[in-house]
Design a protein around this motif. Sequence first.
Motif, short mmCIF file in Angstrom:
data_model
loop_
_atom_site.label_atom_id
_atom_site.label_comp_id
_atom_site.label_asym_id
_atom_site.label_seq_id
_atom_site.Cartn_x
_atom_site.Cartn_y
_atom_site.Cartn_z
N PHE A 46 -77.60 -34.86 -63.93
CA PHE A 46 -78.11 -33.62 -64.51
C PHE A 46 -78.83 -33.84 -65.84
N ILE A 47 -78.54 -34.90 -66.55
CA ILE A 47 -79.36 -35.23 -67.73
C ILE A 47 -80.78 -35.54 -67.26
N ILE A 48 -80.89 -36.33 -66.20
CA ILE A 48 -82.21 -36.70 -65.67
C ILE A 48 -82.92 -35.47 -65.09
N MET A 49 -82.19 -34.68 -64.28
CA MET A 49 -82.80 -33.49 -63.69
C MET A 49 -83.18 -32.45 -64.74
N GLY A 50 -82.36 -32.29 -65.76
CA GLY A 50 -82.67 -31.36 -66.84
C GLY A 50 -83.90 -31.78 -67.62
N THR A 51 -84.04 -33.08 -67.83
CA THR A 51 -85.22 -33.60 -68.53
C THR A 51 -86.48 -33.38 -67.69
N ILE A 52 -86.38 -33.64 -66.40
CA ILE A 52 -87.52 -33.41 -65.52
C ILE A 52 -87.87 -31.92 -65.48
N ALA A 53 -86.85 -31.06 -65.44
CA ALA A 53 -87.06 -29.62 -65.36
C ALA A 53 -87.82 -29.08 -66.58
N VAL A 54 -87.63 -29.72 -67.73
CA VAL A 54 -88.35 -29.29 -68.93
C VAL A 54 -89.86 -29.47 -68.74
N PHE A 55 -90.24 -30.51 -68.02
CA PHE A 55 -91.66 -30.80 -67.83
C PHE A 55 -92.26 -30.19 -66.56
N LEU A 56 -91.44 -29.58 -65.71
CA LEU A 56 -91.96 -28.97 -64.49
C LEU A 56 -93.00 -27.88 -64.72
N PRO A 57 -92.83 -27.02 -65.73
CA PRO A 57 -93.89 -26.02 -65.94
C PRO A 57 -95.26 -26.64 -66.21
N LEU A 58 -95.30 -27.81 -66.81
CA LEU A 58 -96.58 -28.48 -67.03
C LEU A 58 -97.18 -28.97 -65.71
N THR B 105 -94.51 -27.12 -55.14
CA THR B 105 -93.38 -27.86 -55.68
C THR B 105 -92.12 -27.28 -55.05
N ASN B 106 -91.33 -28.11 -54.40
CA ASN B 106 -90.10 -27.63 -53.78
C ASN B 106 -88.97 -27.68 -54.78
N LEU B 107 -88.43 -26.51 -55.08
CA LEU B 107 -87.30 -26.40 -55.99
C LEU B 107 -86.14 -25.75 -55.25
N SER B 108 -84.94 -26.25 -55.49
CA SER B 108 -83.78 -25.67 -54.83
C SER B 108 -82.51 -26.05 -55.56
N ILE B 109 -81.64 -25.08 -55.73
CA ILE B 109 -80.29 -25.32 -56.25
C ILE B 109 -79.43 -24.12 -55.85
N TYR B 110 -78.22 -24.41 -55.42
CA TYR B 110 -77.23 -23.38 -55.05
C TYR B 110 -77.73 -22.41 -53.98
N GLY B 111 -78.67 -22.84 -53.15
CA GLY B 111 -79.18 -21.97 -52.10
C GLY B 111 -80.40 -21.17 -52.50
N ILE B 112 -80.79 -21.24 -53.76
CA ILE B 112 -82.01 -20.57 -54.21
C ILE B 112 -83.15 -21.56 -54.00
N ILE C 90 -93.49 -22.83 -59.03
CA ILE C 90 -92.80 -22.92 -60.32
C ILE C 90 -92.87 -21.60 -61.06
N TYR C 91 -94.01 -20.92 -60.99
CA TYR C 91 -94.21 -19.70 -61.76
C TYR C 91 -93.86 -18.44 -60.96
N SER C 92 -92.80 -18.51 -60.19
CA SER C 92 -92.26 -17.33 -59.52
C SER C 92 -90.90 -17.03 -60.16
N GLY D 121 -88.49 -19.64 -59.07
CA GLY D 121 -88.80 -20.94 -59.66
C GLY D 121 -88.38 -21.03 -61.11
N ILE D 122 -88.66 -19.99 -61.87
CA ILE D 122 -88.26 -19.96 -63.29
C ILE D 122 -86.74 -19.96 -63.41
N PHE D 123 -86.06 -19.22 -62.51
CA PHE D 123 -84.60 -19.18 -62.53
C PHE D 123 -84.01 -20.56 -62.22
N ILE D 124 -84.57 -21.25 -61.24
CA ILE D 124 -84.09 -22.60 -60.88
C ILE D 124 -84.30 -23.55 -62.04
N ILE D 125 -85.48 -23.51 -62.65
CA ILE D 125 -85.75 -24.38 -63.79
C ILE D 125 -84.79 -24.08 -64.94
#
Length: 152
Positions: A34-46, A54-61, A66-68, A71-75
């Motif tokens: 999650f340190i790695i995923m959190g770091t990547i997530a910071v740069f996803l909006p760019l 971009t396929n985003l998914s966590i906890y079934g969401i 990205i700009y939905s 997507g913003i909730f997942i990030i």
Amino acid sequence: MKEKSTFQEFENTYHPHARRKLLPVWIKIFIWIFIIMGTIAVFLPLTGLFSNDTNLSIYGIESTQIYSPAGIFIISILVFKGIVAYGLWFEQEWAPKAAIADAGLGIAICVIMMLVIPFTVDHITFTIRFELVPLYFYFKKMRQIQNIWESV
């Protein structure tokens, strides 16, 4: 007779990484994930500026944009999990409380995605969220070590 040092109060009684030793190996592995995923997530909006898919998914969401709202909730979730992981790895005092909140949030989202959303949204079907198993043990372990963590 043993002589007491007059500078005893200035001696360091804190052992480096004492809090980290409270964490089991499986949590340490997830911390790094999650340190790695959190770091990547910071740069996803760019990256969303240059790519529409971009396929985003966590906890079934799930989201492909990205700009939905999803997507913003997942990030946001991934960045929060990265911050919690950072706090645990670097032994911050606030980390167990944040970890308990993180686990509780994850459990709540999984339960909502499993028991509420499939019956209210037509295109989402019922799925069993197996993330609940590690989330439960994560919640339980962090509650167990919270007082010890704060007293070290």
